[in-house]
Motif scaffolding. Structure first.
Motif, PDB file in Angstrom:
ATOM      1  N   ASP A 560      24.745  42.840  15.387  1.00 10.06           N
ATOM      2  CA  ASP A 560      24.215  43.635  14.274  1.00 10.06           C
ATOM      3  C   ASP A 560      25.291  43.916  13.229  1.00 10.06           C
ATOM      4  OD1 ASP A 560      21.347  44.338  15.035  1.00 10.06           O
ATOM      5  OD2 ASP A 560      22.430  44.889  16.851  1.00 10.06           O
ATOM      6  N   GLY A 561      26.090  42.908  12.931  1.00  7.78           N
ATOM      7  CA  GLY A 561      27.131  43.076  11.926  1.00  7.78           C
ATOM      8  C   GLY A 561      28.402  43.710  12.435  1.00  7.78           C
ATOM      9  N   GLY A 562      28.505  43.929  13.752  1.00  8.67           N
ATOM     10  CA  GLY A 562      29.683  44.590  14.299  1.00  8.67           C
ATOM     11  C   GLY A 562      30.974  43.842  14.077  1.00  8.67           C
ATOM     12  N   ILE A 582      35.176  39.597  24.311  1.00 14.02           N
ATOM     13  CA  ILE A 582      34.313  40.081  23.230  1.00 14.02           C
ATOM     14  C   ILE A 582      33.196  39.069  23.078  1.00 14.02           C
ATOM     15  CG2 ILE A 582      34.108  40.596  20.770  1.00 14.02           C
ATOM     16  CD1 ILE A 582      37.038  41.409  20.757  1.00 14.02           C
ATOM     17  N   VAL A 583      31.967  39.502  23.291  1.00 13.56           N
ATOM     18  CA  VAL A 583      30.830  38.602  23.110  1.00 13.56           C
ATOM     19  C   VAL A 583      29.945  39.176  22.001  1.00 13.56           C
ATOM     20  CG1 VAL A 583      29.524  39.696  25.000  1.00 13.56           C
ATOM     21  CG2 VAL A 583      28.904  37.397  24.218  1.00 13.56           C
ATOM     22  N   GLU A 584      29.703  38.369  21.000  1.00 15.33           N
ATOM     23  CA  GLU A 584      28.902  38.779  19.842  1.00 15.33           C
ATOM     24  C   GLU A 584      27.520  38.145  19.922  1.00 15.33           C
ATOM     25  OE1 GLU A 584      28.820  38.347  14.937  1.00 15.33           O
ATOM     26  OE2 GLU A 584      30.366  37.321  16.112  1.00 15.33           O
ATOM     27  N   TYR A 585      26.502  38.980  19.935  1.00 18.45           N
ATOM     28  CA  TYR A 585      25.158  38.437  19.756  1.00 18.45           C
ATOM     29  C   TYR A 585      24.885  38.423  18.249  1.00 18.45           C
ATOM     30  CZ  TYR A 585      23.572  43.366  19.410  1.00 18.45           C
ATOM     31  OH  TYR A 585      23.398  44.679  19.046  1.00 18.45           O
ATOM     32  N   ASP A 586      24.680  37.259  17.720  1.00 20.98           N
ATOM     33  CA  ASP A 586      24.545  37.098  16.272  1.00 20.98           C
ATOM     34  C   ASP A 586      23.070  37.018  15.915  1.00 20.98           C
ATOM     35  OD1 ASP A 586      24.716  36.494  13.611  1.00 20.98           O
ATOM     36  OD2 ASP A 586      25.508  34.461  13.890  1.00 20.98           O
ATOM     37  N   ASN A 587      22.534  38.097  15.352  1.00 11.99           N
ATOM     38  CA  ASN A 587      21.152  38.091  14.868  1.00 11.99           C
ATOM     39  C   ASN A 587      21.088  38.027  13.344  1.00 11.99           C
ATOM     40  OD1 ASN A 587      21.957  40.686  14.234  1.00 11.99           O
ATOM     41  ND2 ASN A 587      20.734  41.665  15.828  1.00 11.99           N
ATOM     42  N   GLU A 588      22.236  37.759  12.734  1.00 11.98           N
ATOM     43  CA  GLU A 588      22.331  37.457  11.300  1.00 11.98           C
ATOM     44  C   GLU A 588      22.015  38.632  10.393  1.00 11.98           C
ATOM     45  OE1 GLU A 588      19.945  33.958  10.733  1.00 11.98           O
ATOM     46  OE2 GLU A 588      21.411  32.664  11.686  1.00 11.98           O
ATOM     47  N   GLY A 589      22.284  39.843  10.854  1.00 14.77           N
ATOM     48  CA  GLY A 589      22.078  40.984   9.979  1.00 14.77           C
ATOM     49  C   GLY A 589      22.361  42.287  10.687  1.00 14.77           C
ATOM     50  N   TYR A 599      27.827  39.986   6.913  1.00 12.46           N
ATOM     51  CA  TYR A 599      28.574  38.791   6.517  1.00 12.46           C
ATOM     52  C   TYR A 599      28.192  37.600   7.382  1.00 12.46           C
ATOM     53  CZ  TYR A 599      31.469  41.682   3.445  1.00 12.46           C
ATOM     54  OH  TYR A 599      31.911  42.509   2.447  1.00 12.46           O
ATOM     55  N   SER A 600      27.459  37.832   8.483  1.00 12.10           N
ATOM     56  CA  SER A 600      26.960  36.713   9.278  1.00 12.10           C
ATOM     57  C   SER A 600      25.615  36.202   8.763  1.00 12.10           C
ATOM     58  CB  SER A 600      26.831  37.120  10.751  1.00 12.10           C
ATOM     59  OG  SER A 600      25.798  38.050  10.929  1.00 12.10           O
ATOM     60  N   THR A 601      25.027  36.878   7.791  1.00 14.74           N
ATOM     61  CA  THR A 601      23.788  36.397   7.182  1.00 14.74           C
ATOM     62  C   THR A 601      24.074  35.150   6.354  1.00 14.74           C
ATOM     63  OG1 THR A 601      22.979  38.675   6.997  1.00 14.74           O
ATOM     64  CG2 THR A 601      21.838  37.002   5.700  1.00 14.74           C
ATOM     65  N   PRO A 602      23.355  34.049   6.579  1.00 11.91           N
ATOM     66  CA  PRO A 602      23.631  32.822   5.821  1.00 11.91           C
ATOM     67  C   PRO A 602      23.176  32.921   4.363  1.00 11.91           C
ATOM     68  CG  PRO A 602      22.562  32.327   7.930  1.00 11.91           C
ATOM     69  CD  PRO A 602      22.432  33.804   7.698  1.00 11.91           C
ATOM     70  N   VAL A 666      39.205  36.828  25.243  1.00 14.29           N
ATOM     71  CA  VAL A 666      38.246  35.753  25.011  1.00 14.29           C
ATOM     72  C   VAL A 666      37.221  36.236  23.991  1.00 14.29           C
ATOM     73  CG1 VAL A 666      36.377  34.413  26.058  1.00 14.29           C
ATOM     74  CG2 VAL A 666      38.522  34.744  27.303  1.00 14.29           C
ATOM     75  N   TYR A 667      36.805  35.332  23.112  1.00 17.12           N
ATOM     76  CA  TYR A 667      35.731  35.662  22.163  1.00 17.12           C
ATOM     77  C   TYR A 667      34.607  34.638  22.278  1.00 17.12           C
ATOM     78  CZ  TYR A 667      33.009  35.773  17.890  1.00 17.12           C
ATOM     79  OH  TYR A 667      31.968  35.808  17.016  1.00 17.12           O
ATOM     80  N   GLY A 668      33.369  35.129  22.322  1.00 21.27           N
ATOM     81  CA  GLY A 668      32.212  34.247  22.337  1.00 21.27           C
ATOM     82  C   GLY A 668      31.146  34.726  21.376  1.00 21.27           C
ATOM     83  N   LYS A 669      30.415  33.782  20.798  1.00 19.32           N
ATOM     84  CA  LYS A 669      29.362  34.097  19.827  1.00 19.32           C
ATOM     85  C   LYS A 669      28.083  33.420  20.290  1.00 19.32           C
ATOM     86  CE  LYS A 669      28.490  33.711  14.791  1.00 19.32           C
ATOM     87  NZ  LYS A 669      29.031  34.936  14.212  1.00 19.32           N
ATOM     88  N   ILE A 670      27.037  34.228  20.495  1.00 18.33           N
ATOM     89  CA  ILE A 670      25.746  33.726  20.949  1.00 18.33           C
ATOM     90  C   ILE A 670      24.716  33.976  19.855  1.00 18.33           C
ATOM     91  CG2 ILE A 670      23.972  33.862  22.740  1.00 18.33           C
ATOM     92  CD1 ILE A 670      26.061  35.120  24.590  1.00 18.33           C
ATOM     93  N   LEU A 671      24.074  32.921  19.385  1.00 19.98           N
ATOM     94  CA  LEU A 671      23.009  33.086  18.400  1.00 19.98           C
ATOM     95  C   LEU A 671      21.760  33.564  19.116  1.00 19.98           C
ATOM     96  CD1 LEU A 671      22.107  32.681  15.425  1.00 19.98           C
ATOM     97  CD2 LEU A 671      21.293  30.413  16.113  1.00 19.98           C
ATOM     98  N   ILE A 672      21.212  34.677  18.668  1.00 18.07           N
ATOM     99  CA  ILE A 672      20.011  35.230  19.311  1.00 18.07           C
ATOM    100  C   ILE A 672      18.926  35.479  18.259  1.00 18.07           C
ATOM    101  CG2 ILE A 672      21.371  36.245  21.177  1.00 18.07           C
ATOM    102  CD1 ILE A 672      19.707  38.610  18.824  1.00 18.07           C
ATOM    103  N   ALA A 673      17.699  35.426  18.706  1.00 14.33           N
ATOM    104  CA  ALA A 673      16.562  35.573  17.795  1.00 14.33           C
ATOM    105  C   ALA A 673      16.224  37.043  17.564  1.00 14.33           C
ATOM    106  CB  ALA A 673      15.340  34.855  18.363  1.00 14.33           C
ATOM    107  N   CYS A 674      15.779  37.326  16.352  1.00 10.08           N
ATOM    108  CA  CYS A 674      15.285  38.657  15.996  1.00 10.08           C
ATOM    109  C   CYS A 674      13.940  38.473  15.292  1.00 10.08           C
ATOM    110  CB  CYS A 674      16.283  39.366  15.077  1.00 10.08           C
ATOM    111  SG  CYS A 674      15.746  41.018  14.559  1.00 10.08           S
TER     112      CYS A 674
END
Length: 768
Positions: A560-562, A582-589, A599-602, A666-674
């Motif tokens: 959520d933009g964290g 650090i694991v980031e769930y990326d919901n693009e907003g 800033y993760s919003t395309p 460690v850093y990971g980024k997971i694209l998740i649906a919203c």
């Protein structure tokens, strides 16, 4: 029968029209009429709507304000300060933790005397986290050197925003001004509001531009130094001059208010008094509560009790003289504070009212204070009656029984204390032995073996069912899949966001393992402190008595933009090399605050602060590649993942576990649906993120010991799809497929292809 609204206000001199809007809408409406030059902003409830409404009006071409989305409130305050030094008009809105994050910038703005207007939509300050309205953020503002105007309803929000700019720019004041109103009461409450019909009348009132003669950073003929280092006596003199300007603001506000009354018929004296002419008992409360208390005054008057109420429209400067004058015949008063001043034997307003009475010789009145309405607890008529009962009793006895207390709290009941409903997870169940990770001494990489995923279904879930996520939310399916690859106990820290707010709601929690929460921007630093405490206590042998044989895996969950507002501390933790994930769930907003852009919003994607209309077509700049940013810190392992490719994600989780236990961060980024904010079907999340991977928008890869490896190449699998196949699946992006947006679509496609080609080059050349 038609209602004659004209009787509710005095005769006005300008054309006005009636609207039915909320406080946030009226703050935005006033700003768009003024047509400020710049608004630097960051979303935080309940003030976020101000920027959203301005963005919506921007898409329709209704104003020319340059809206600058920042990476955090501290940055937004810096944007506003920098803009204000340029001689134009600047606007902002924030709340609670956001204001506190800005706080060190506030005295800089006032100390260098650059005007602007900030709307503080008052909200509880954490912790614990609470997003509802009280004045605990407002009280931090009292010593920053900003005049503070108070708003009891949406009408006042509109009116005060117009007067605030005129006050800020007055040569006798020349200070930034704050407009404060109650979050979720006034901010979201719909009311009838009268506004200037013509923008020309607004500009005639506030003035077309900042007064000439103010020094600014963009004057070629007059280069200046802003914010120099200053010793005494100059610093002392600076503080004195600012203090004098603050006190002058009271008379200037009265002058501006009188002018505004002549134009609109609406009066805003420094002190709003209701039936105080002959009052013997009174209540002092501020903002929205000051309207509720008037009904109680009328009830008591009907019973023959001489009651009255007072509420300030201005609390900086504090109207000492007016308060002492208003209370000169009052025998007892209850002062309500919607925040505590911890350890001061009363809230700020109680002690300032006492000081006013003492200073002006009115020392016979009985004064008591109560802290009320914290965390959004409503102030009702019965609460107002209680405040008056206290004053009536004190007047009768000529003494105060309890000078200060909290009101509205409930005593604890041991029988109602939170109880553990779920037993701690069994360590043997968590450490299955089915996953093996073996370092390869020759390559320096890890070899991972995982069983068929069905073998891991018996592994307990880390989160209990019953959380409050939206239907189709990909956060928890993605996180649980990631956790399948981690053997043993975990400790998690969650940034503020959807995953946090939907799994914790006192006294309940969906977390089976130990869980922490800290502020949006500071999670990585917080968890790194816990990590170091664990290893230091282990080094000292303090866990041996407990028979602790296995180590924890420490995981920070962000999203959520964290990784905008939290990027700085995350990079700091990475550079220090703490053993954590650090694991980031990326919901693009920023989905937890209403789907604002992050800033993760395309590029081109629609959010509530990157609207689609005649003047703009979604977000105007490309998304941030956080995985590559974190890889540049030289941490041992970085990965991207998707629940659409479960074996890939579980393998990467196992690697992340090993590196976090043995090497460093460690850093990971997971694209998740919203689905809610992507405007997509609830059951299509996995298919949508699959399309994002197959179109190369979200490539699956890892950076292990500095070497990049693409772990799924849709081109080699002959499964590559066009970016448009992904975009057409979401309502937030379908506008990009229209002919008029062809240029934006091509720009986005070029960027996706460029990033993919760079990634392939790194995959093919280990030294890159």
């Amino acid at each position: 029968m038609a209602i004659d609204y004209s009787k509710e206000v005095r005769q006005e001199r300008v054309k006005q029209r009636m609207v039915y809007e909320s406080g946030n809408e009226m703050a935005a409406y006033a700003a768009h009429q003024i047509d400020y030059h710049i608004m630097g902003y960051f979303p935080i409830s309940p003030s976020t709507e101000v920027a959203q409404h301005l963005d919506l009006m921007k898409t329709e071409g209704k104003h020319g304000i340059r809206l600058v989305p920042s990476d955090g409130e501290h940055s937004s305050a810096g944007i506003c300060y920098g803009a204000s030094t340029g001689g134009g008009r600047v606007f902002n809105a924030t709340s609670a933790q956001g204001y506190l994050y800005m706080l060190e910038q506030m005295p800089v703005q006032s100390g260098t005397r650059f005007p602007m207007v900030l709307n503080l939509v008052c909200r509880s300050v954490s912790g614990p986290l609470n997003i509802h309205g009280d004045h605990s953020d407002l009280y931090f503002a009292l010593n920053t050197g900003w005049p503070i105007l108070m708003c009891r309803d949406p009408q006042a929000v509109y009116d005060m925003n117009l007067m605030a700019l005129k006050l800020a720019e007055d040569p006798e004041v020349r200070l930034p001004v704050m407009v404060a109103y109650d979050g979720y009461f006034t901010s979201h409450q719909k009311r009838r509001v009268q506004t200037f019909e013509d923008r020309a009348d607004v500009m005639a009132f506030v003035g077309e531009k900042s007064p000439e003669g103010f020094a600014n950073a963009l004057d070629r003929e007059n280069p200046i130094t802003i914010g120099p280092y200053m010793n005494e006596p100059d610093y002392m003199n600076n503080r004195y001059q600012m203090s004098q300007a603050m006190y002058r603001a009271e008379a200037v506000f009265e002058r501006i208010s009188a002018e505004y009354t002549e134009l609109t018929g609406r009066e805003y004296p420094v002190l709003d008094q209701y039936r105080m002419d002959d009052a013997e008992v009174a209540v002092f409360v501020m903002n929205s509560a000051s309207e509720s208390i008037k009904d109680v005054v009328d009830e008591l008057r009907a019973k023959g009790i001489k009651a009255g109420s007072i509420a300030p429209n201005l609390i900086r400067p504090f109207p000492q003289r007016q308060i002492a004058e208003a209370l000169k015949h009052v025998r007892a008063i209850t002062v309500g504070d919607r925040a505590d001043s911890c350890g001061a034997h009363g809230g700020n307003m109680l002690n300032e009212v006492k000081a006013a009475l003492f200073t002006h010789g009115n020392r016979d009145i009985q004064v008591m204070g109560r802290v009320y309405g914290l965390g959004g607890k409503e102030f009702r008529a019965e609460d107002g009656r209680h405040f008056f009962d206290l004053a009536i009793e004190a007047a009768a006895r000529n003494e105060v029984a309890v000078p200060f207390d909290f009101y509205g709290h409930t005593p604890g009941d041991p029988l109602q204390s939170p109880k553990r409903l779920l037993k701690p997870l069994n360590f043997d169940d968590l450490k299955t032995g089915l996953i093996t990770v073996t370092p390869n001494p020759e390559t320096g990489k890890l070899a991972v073996k995982i069983p068929p995923l069905r073998s891991l279904t018996k592994k307990p879930k880390r989160l209990a069912p019953g959380h409050g996520a939206c239907p189709g939310c990909g956060i928890f399916s993605g996180l649980e899949l990631f956790f399948k690859g981690i053997e043993g106990d975990i400790v998690t820290l969650f940034h503020t966001g959807c995953a946090m707010v939907t799994t914790t709601g006192y006294p309940h929690s969906s977390h089976k393992a130990t869980y922490l929460h800290n502020l949006f921007q500071n999670g990585a630093a917080t968890l790194s402190g816990l990590v170091e405490m664990f290893w230091e206590r282990k080094r000292r042998g303090e866990f041996e008595a407990f028979g602790l044989q296995e180590d924890f895996t420490f995981v920070m969950v962000t999203g959520d933009g964290g990784m905008d507002i939290g990027m700085g501390p995350a990079i700091g933790a990475a550079l220090r090399g703490h053993r954590m994930i650090i694991v980031e769930y990326d919901n693009e907003g920023y989905m937890n605050t209403g789907a604002q852009l992050s800033y993760s919003t395309p590029l081109g994607h629609r959010t509530s602060t990157s609207g689609v209309g005649q003047a703009q077509q979604g977000k105007s700049f490309h998304h941030k590649d956080t995985a590559q940013i974190m890889a540049a810190t030289n941490i041992p392992y970085v990965f991207t993942g998707s629940e659409a490719y479960p074996q890939d994600l579980v393998k990467k989780a196992a690697k992340a576990h090993w590196y976090a236990q043995n090497v460093g961060l460690v850093y990971g980024k997971i694209l998740i649906a919203c689905p809610l904010n992507w405007l997509s079907p609830d059951d299509q999340g996995a298919n949508i993120v699959d399309a994002a991977v197959s179109s190369n928008f979200f490539p699956l890869y890892e950076v292990e010991q500095g070497i990049t490896t693409i772990t799924y190449n849709p081109e080699e699998k002959n499964k590559k799809v066009p970016v448009t196949d992904w975009l057409k699946r979401m309502g937030k992006t379908r506008h990009l497929l229209k002919p008029e947006n062809e240029a934006a679509l091509q720009d986005f496609e070029r960027e996706v292809e460029l990033r993919w080609n760079r990634l392939k080059a790194k995959h093919e050349h280990p030294d890159l």
